[in-house]
Scaffold this motif. Structure first.
Motif, mmCIF file in Angstrom:
data_model
loop_
_atom_site.group_PDB
_atom_site.id
_atom_site.type_symbol
_atom_site.label_atom_id
_atom_site.label_comp_id
_atom_site.label_asym_id
_atom_site.label_seq_id
_atom_site.Cartn_x
_atom_site.Cartn_y
_atom_site.Cartn_z
ATOM 1 N N SER A 205 0.829 -1.206 0.000
ATOM 2 C CA SER A 205 0.000 0.000 0.000
ATOM 3 C C SER A 205 0.864 1.257 0.000
ATOM 4 O O SER A 205 0.546 2.241 -0.680
ATOM 5 N N GLN A 206 1.957 1.245 0.747
ATOM 6 C CA GLN A 206 2.861 2.398 0.761
ATOM 7 C C GLN A 206 3.466 2.629 -0.622
ATOM 8 O O GLN A 206 3.535 3.766 -1.107
ATOM 9 N N ALA A 207 3.911 1.551 -1.248
ATOM 10 C CA ALA A 207 4.497 1.665 -2.589
ATOM 11 C C ALA A 207 3.461 2.172 -3.580
ATOM 12 O O ALA A 207 3.765 3.005 -4.451
ATOM 13 N N GLY A 208 2.229 1.687 -3.467
ATOM 14 C CA GLY A 208 1.178 2.127 -4.370
ATOM 15 C C GLY A 208 0.868 3.601 -4.231
ATOM 16 O O GLY A 208 0.706 4.309 -5.232
ATOM 17 N N ARG A 209 0.784 4.061 -2.979
ATOM 18 C CA ARG A 209 0.501 5.494 -2.750
ATOM 19 C C ARG A 209 1.637 6.360 -3.265
ATOM 20 O O ARG A 209 1.411 7.412 -3.885
ATOM 21 N N LEU A 210 2.868 5.935 -2.999
ATOM 22 C CA LEU A 210 4.013 6.718 -3.459
ATOM 23 C C LEU A 210 4.059 6.773 -4.984
ATOM 24 O O LEU A 210 4.296 7.841 -5.567
ATOM 25 N N ALA A 211 3.821 5.649 -5.636
ATOM 26 C CA ALA A 211 3.825 5.624 -7.101
ATOM 27 C C ALA A 211 2.738 6.536 -7.665
ATOM 28 O O ALA A 211 2.964 7.248 -8.652
ATOM 29 N N SER A 212 1.573 6.551 -7.022
ATOM 30 C CA SER A 212 0.475 7.417 -7.485
ATOM 31 C C SER A 212 0.833 8.884 -7.333
ATOM 32 O O SER A 212 0.577 9.704 -8.233
ATOM 33 N N LEU A 213 1.435 9.244 -6.200
ATOM 34 C CA LEU A 213 1.829 10.637 -5.971
ATOM 35 C C LEU A 213 2.883 11.086 -6.984
ATOM 36 O O LEU A 213 2.800 12.192 -7.533
ATOM 37 N N LEU A 214 3.867 10.224 -7.228
ATOM 38 C CA LEU A 214 4.926 10.582 -8.168
ATOM 39 C C LEU A 214 4.392 10.645 -9.594
ATOM 40 O O LEU A 214 4.808 11.505 -10.383
ATOM 41 N N SER A 215 3.471 9.752 -9.929
ATOM 42 C CA SER A 215 2.879 9.775 -11.274
ATOM 43 C C SER A 215 2.128 11.078 -11.508
ATOM 44 O O SER A 215 2.198 11.678 -12.594
ATOM 45 N N ALA A 216 1.415 11.527 -10.478
ATOM 46 C CA ALA A 216 0.685 12.790 -10.594
ATOM 47 C C ALA A 216 1.657 13.960 -10.738
ATOM 48 O O ALA A 216 1.414 14.900 -11.501
ATOM 49 N N LYS A 217 2.762 13.901 -10.026
ATOM 50 C CA LYS A 217 3.749 14.997 -10.060
ATOM 51 C C LYS A 217 4.454 15.081 -11.408
ATOM 52 O O LYS A 217 4.664 16.181 -11.938
ATOM 53 N N TYR A 218 4.784 13.921 -11.998
ATOM 54 C CA TYR A 218 5.579 13.915 -13.233
ATOM 55 C C TYR A 218 4.741 13.739 -14.492
ATOM 56 O O TYR A 218 5.272 13.779 -15.602
ATOM 57 N N GLY A 219 3.452 13.516 -14.333
ATOM 58 C CA GLY A 219 2.576 13.457 -15.494
ATOM 59 C C GLY A 219 2.701 12.218 -16.349
ATOM 60 O O GLY A 219 2.304 12.212 -17.520
ATOM 61 N N ARG A 220 3.254 11.150 -15.829
ATOM 62 C CA ARG A 220 3.333 9.869 -16.522
ATOM 63 C C ARG A 220 3.480 8.770 -15.488
ATOM 64 O O ARG A 220 3.796 9.041 -14.331
ATOM 65 N N GLU A 221 3.240 7.548 -15.901
ATOM 66 C CA GLU A 221 3.330 6.434 -14.957
ATOM 67 C C GLU A 221 4.737 6.328 -14.392
ATOM 68 O O GLU A 221 5.730 6.411 -15.117
ATOM 69 N N VAL A 222 4.821 6.146 -13.083
ATOM 70 C CA VAL A 222 6.101 5.998 -12.397
ATOM 71 C C VAL A 222 6.144 4.615 -11.761
ATOM 72 O O VAL A 222 5.232 4.231 -11.019
ATOM 73 N N SER A 223 7.182 3.854 -12.063
ATOM 74 C CA SER A 223 7.387 2.563 -11.418
ATOM 75 C C SER A 223 8.530 2.708 -10.423
ATOM 76 O O SER A 223 9.444 3.521 -10.616
ATOM 77 N N LEU A 224 8.480 1.916 -9.356
ATOM 78 C CA LEU A 224 9.438 2.056 -8.269
ATOM 79 C C LEU A 224 10.452 0.919 -8.264
ATOM 80 O O LEU A 224 10.081 -0.257 -8.376
ATOM 81 N N ASN A 225 11.711 1.286 -8.118
ATOM 82 C CA ASN A 225 12.763 0.327 -7.798
ATOM 83 C C ASN A 225 13.203 0.637 -6.372
ATOM 84 O O ASN A 225 13.657 1.753 -6.091
ATOM 85 N N THR A 226 13.019 -0.306 -5.477
ATOM 86 C CA THR A 226 13.254 -0.032 -4.064
ATOM 87 C C THR A 226 14.571 -0.640 -3.579
ATOM 88 O O THR A 226 14.960 -1.732 -4.003
ATOM 89 N N VAL A 227 15.229 0.107 -2.712
ATOM 90 C CA VAL A 227 16.476 -0.328 -2.094
ATOM 91 C C VAL A 227 16.326 -0.170 -0.588
ATOM 92 O O VAL A 227 15.917 0.898 -0.119
ATOM 93 N N VAL A 228 16.638 -1.219 0.155
ATOM 94 C CA VAL A 228 16.586 -1.149 1.614
ATOM 95 C C VAL A 228 17.977 -0.827 2.136
ATOM 96 O O VAL A 228 18.936 -1.552 1.859
ATOM 97 N N ASP A 229 18.088 0.275 2.864
ATOM 98 C CA ASP A 229 19.372 0.721 3.409
ATOM 99 C C ASP A 229 19.142 1.251 4.817
ATOM 100 O O ASP A 229 18.626 2.367 4.984
ATOM 101 N N PRO A 230 19.505 0.501 5.853
ATOM 102 C CA PRO A 230 19.284 0.943 7.236
ATOM 103 C C PRO A 230 19.938 2.280 7.555
ATOM 104 O O PRO A 230 19.551 2.953 8.517
ATOM 105 N N ALA A 231 20.917 2.682 6.743
ATOM 106 C CA ALA A 231 21.636 3.933 7.023
ATOM 107 C C ALA A 231 20.740 5.156 6.906
ATOM 108 O O ALA A 231 21.052 6.209 7.476
#
Length: 262
Positions: A205-231
């Motif tokens: 759900s978090q990834a979906g919301r973020l992708a929707s927000l970014l898609s609205a901001k950039y005016g095209r579909e945005v797909s996410l590549n995620t990296v986990v970094d505890p830093a």
């Protein structure tokens, strides 16, 4: 990139869009053509020579590559008929056609995600990057190594793109080649890729919301590549091309330390 190359790419890509029968065999042949042209300064110079008539350059393509598929030959002829800023740009242009063809040929493959995953593998293993990027190893051995690494873990289109690119890196690092290929695939599929770094994995759900927000901001579909970094400690860091949105706790702490230091 020079203006001549920009225009040549546009024409070449339009030619690809209007070509039927694009499959992985065509993509493979385009990669092979790029390797042959890139490996011969005489051939690349002749095909990119602005002083030679476009028809003459096209005849060279027929003479050298006429035994390959009509689609691949036609696409390369369209490319060489254009004016390029340099012979190296022509080689890159043919390579781009190959990557786009692989994307077209495998629409159901998560080509972006698989390329990104392999890029992360390279980043985490300097010895592997050295082996794939070294000029000392044979191109066939590099291609075989990629096939072994990706066997069963990625689709045929991804394996073709990666194994083909590492066989002729030129002056480029492997990660640069893969990142460029990822951008080309995203553009071909009319998407923008965002790299998201977080301290823990994002929920669906978090990834979906973020992708929707970014898609609205950039005016095209945005797909996410995620990296986990505890830093990053908490929050997220998002990068799309040259744009960076840093809302991580680590960033805020660094800014606070900077202010306290005066």
């Amino acid at each position: 990139m020079g203006s001549a190359t920009t225009q040549a790419l546009e024409v070449s890509n339009r030619g690809l869009a209007s070509t039927e029968g694009i499959d992985l065999q065509v993509a493979s042949e385009l990669f092979a053509i790029a390797r042959v042209v890139g490996g011969s300064s005489h051939l690349s110079g002749a095909l990119a020579d602005p002083a030679a008539p476009a028809a003459a350059r096209a005849r060279v393509v027929d003479d050298v590559f006429g035994s390959l598929s009509p689609a691949a030959v036609s696409l390369v002829k369209t490319a060489v008929e254009q004016r390029w800023s340099s012979a190296a740009d022509l080689v890159d242009g043919i390579e781009e056609l190959a990557v786009r063809s692989a994307s077209i040929a495998a629409p159901s493959t998560d080509l972006e995600g698989e390329l990104f995953a392999f890029t992360r593998t390279i980043a985490a293993n300097p010895q592997l990057e050295l082996a794939l990027g070294s000029r000392l190893g044979s191109s066939d051995a590099k291609g075989a190594l990629v096939d072994t690494l990706l066997g069963g873990r990625a689709g045929a289109a991804t394996a073709l793109v990666v194994s083909s690119l590492v066989q002729q890196p030129g002056e480029r690092r492997v990660r640069q080649l893969l990142s460029r290929a990822l951008r080309i695939v995203s553009d071909q599929r009319n998407r923008t890729v965002a790299t998201v770094v977080s301290a823990s994995p994002l929920s669906r759900s978090q990834a979906g919301r973020l992708a929707s927000l970014l898609s609205a901001k950039y005016g095209r579909e945005v797909s996410l590549n995620t990296v986990v970094d505890p830093a990053v400690i908490g929050g997220i860091r998002v990068q799309i091309a040259d744009d960076v949105i840093d809302a991580s706790v680590a960033s805020r702490l660094a800014e606070l330390r900077h202010r306290l230091a005066g």
